[in-house]
Design an enzyme around this catalytic site. Structure first.
Site, PDB file in Angstrom:
ATOM      1  N   HIS A   1     -27.691 -55.812 -43.180  1.00 25.34           N
ATOM      2  CA  HIS A   1     -28.874 -55.263 -43.871  1.00 25.34           C
ATOM      3  C   HIS A   1     -28.956 -55.865 -45.284  1.00 25.34           C
ATOM      4  O   HIS A   1     -28.684 -55.200 -46.286  1.00 25.34           O
ATOM      5  CB  HIS A   1     -28.731 -53.745 -43.932  1.00 25.34           C
ATOM      6  CG  HIS A   1     -29.987 -53.012 -44.271  1.00 25.34           C
ATOM      7  ND1 HIS A   1     -30.768 -53.321 -45.351  1.00 25.34           N
ATOM      8  CD2 HIS A   1     -30.600 -51.978 -43.647  1.00 25.34           C
ATOM      9  CE1 HIS A   1     -31.804 -52.496 -45.383  1.00 25.34           C
ATOM     10  NE2 HIS A   1     -31.725 -51.667 -44.359  1.00 25.34           N
TER      11      HIS A   1
ATOM     12  N   GLU B   1     -33.003 -59.124 -42.784  1.00 25.83           N
ATOM     13  CA  GLU B   1     -31.832 -58.558 -42.119  1.00 25.83           C
ATOM     14  C   GLU B   1     -31.653 -59.225 -40.756  1.00 25.83           C
ATOM     15  O   GLU B   1     -32.533 -59.154 -39.905  1.00 25.83           O
ATOM     16  CB  GLU B   1     -32.037 -57.050 -41.946  1.00 25.83           C
ATOM     17  CG  GLU B   1     -32.484 -56.376 -43.239  1.00 25.83           C
ATOM     18  CD  GLU B   1     -33.085 -54.982 -43.019  1.00 25.83           C
ATOM     19  OE1 GLU B   1     -32.735 -54.329 -42.017  1.00 25.83           O
ATOM     20  OE2 GLU B   1     -33.888 -54.554 -43.839  1.00 25.83           O
TER      21      GLU B   1
HETATM   22  C1  BG6 Z   1     -34.617 -51.036 -42.789  1.00 33.55           C
HETATM   23  C2  BG6 Z   1     -35.537 -50.309 -41.857  1.00 33.55           C
HETATM   24  O1  BG6 Z   1     -33.771 -51.858 -42.056  1.00 33.55           O
HETATM   25  O2  BG6 Z   1     -33.829 -50.086 -43.495  1.00 33.55           O
HETATM   26  C3  BG6 Z   1     -36.400 -49.323 -42.643  1.00 33.55           C
HETATM   27  O3  BG6 Z   1     -36.352 -51.238 -41.161  1.00 33.55           O
HETATM   28  C4  BG6 Z   1     -35.527 -48.404 -43.467  1.00 33.55           C
HETATM   29  O4  BG6 Z   1     -37.199 -48.573 -41.741  1.00 33.55           O
HETATM   30  C5  BG6 Z   1     -34.587 -49.250 -44.324  1.00 33.55           C
HETATM   31  O5  BG6 Z   1     -36.349 -47.584 -44.263  1.00 33.55           O
HETATM   32  C6  BG6 Z   1     -33.642 -48.436 -45.215  1.00 33.55           C
HETATM   33  O6  BG6 Z   1     -32.917 -47.535 -44.479  1.00 33.55           O
HETATM   34  P1  BG6 Z   1     -31.898 -46.564 -45.193  1.00 33.55           P
HETATM   35  O7  BG6 Z   1     -31.330 -45.690 -44.112  1.00 33.55           O
HETATM   36  O8  BG6 Z   1     -30.855 -47.416 -45.852  1.00 33.55           O
HETATM   37  O9  BG6 Z   1     -32.697 -45.770 -46.206  1.00 33.55           O
END
Ligand code: BG6
EC number: 5.1.3.15
Length: 296
Positions: free
Chosen positions: A159, A264
């Protein structure tokens, strides 16, 4: 010393340039800073928790065994968004190469967050390898099914929060022609735009993007990040823009969405399935390259 370990983190410094380094938190095995010749490459929220109380908002959190929320699988559906790897403290396994400095971290059910492990009682082993080149950062993952009887079903995703100068001057290339699921519109379509540009919250899962497509982040015509993927067919692009940023307590400054874009690399459109004893490997390589429009 090119590898320094403290109670909470591991820092690798490149032997040829002390301004090229990577900082990895044991919590989540999260890379939270990558400096290339003195220039930070990753975005990190100024309110990110680095004390293990919450997944890190920024850097490269690791998403396993589920991306987003799973609705169908008996066990995966019990886990919170993005699984348990980013909220577990990994074991530092040590250095495996001096140049480029390379280290490994491991996670299995005996170490992982106990509350979440109760919800997803599977046998697995994860080995993350982080390699700091003079001009690249490679994150490699090996997932093994250590059960003697059960299959292991999972998603994987790096991510990655990339640092940029201004989201409105930023384009992401080479996703043209790929099918995507648009999480904002909640529908699937084929992207016919020559590049991805950002004018509002954007949250897209590009599916089965050919491996030879390099994803590039372009700032006013200059490529500032290149992402190469191996065994990671899906590419999520995300920018939370104004309202979503306001709703995230650990997202600071609130104007920070202007200076980040998530690109990502993952396997999230479908679940991977390993039979007992099987392993799967994949990597993401971040580096700098010439502008390389492969599809228009
Ligand atoms: C991304 C998703 O990978 O992560 C989004 O596509 C999401 O939908 C984002 O809002 C952040 O997620 P988190 O759980 O770290 O707030």
């Amino acid at each position: 010393m090119s590898v320094e370990e403290t109670d909470t983190e591991v820092i690798l410094t490149h032997p040829e340039n002390s301004k090229t380094f990577v900082k990895i938190l044991k919590y989540g095995a999260t890379v939270y800073s990558w400096s290339l010749e003195g220039q930070e490459q990753l975005w990190l929220s100024s309110a990110a928790k680095l004390d293990g109380s919450k997944p890190v908002r920024g850097g490269i959190p690791l998403v396993f065994p589920v991306f987003g929320k799973n609705e169908d699988d008996e066990f995966l559906s019990k886990l919170p968004q993005h699984g348990l790897a980013r909220n577990s403290t990994w074991e530092f396994l040590g250095q495996v190469s001096a140049n480029p400095p390379t280290v490994q971290f491991g996670l299995g059910p005996e170490l992982a967050n106990p509350e979440l492990t109760k919800l997803w009682p599977m046998d697995y082993s994860l080995i993350l390898t982080v390699e700091l080149g003079s001009g690249h950062l490679k994150t490699h993952i090996e997932v093994s099914n250590t059960s003697s009887s059960q299959p292991l079903k999972f998603n994987w995703l790096f991510h990655t929060y990339l640092k940029i100068a201004d989201i409105e001057d930023t384009l992401v290339s080479n996703l043209t022609g790929a099918k995507l699921y648009d999480q904002m519109l909640q529908e699937s379509y084929v992207d016919r735009q020559p590049v991805v540009s950002f004018h509002e919250e954007l949250d897209r899962i590009y599916q089965r993007v050919q491996e030879d497509r390099l994803i590039q982040v372009i700032d006013k015509g200059h490529p500032i990040h290149t992402v190469k993927r191996h065994n990671l067919p899906d590419v999520v692009t995300w920018n939370p823009w104004v309202e979503k940023s306001k709703g995230m307590a650990d997202f600071e400054p609130k104007s920070g969405f202007k200076e980040m874009v998530c690109v990502e690399s993952g396997h999230v459109h479908s679940l991977l399935e390993l039979q007992p004893g099987q392993s799967w490997t994949a990597y993401q390589l971040l580096y700098k390259d010439e502008l390389n429009y492969q599809v228009l």
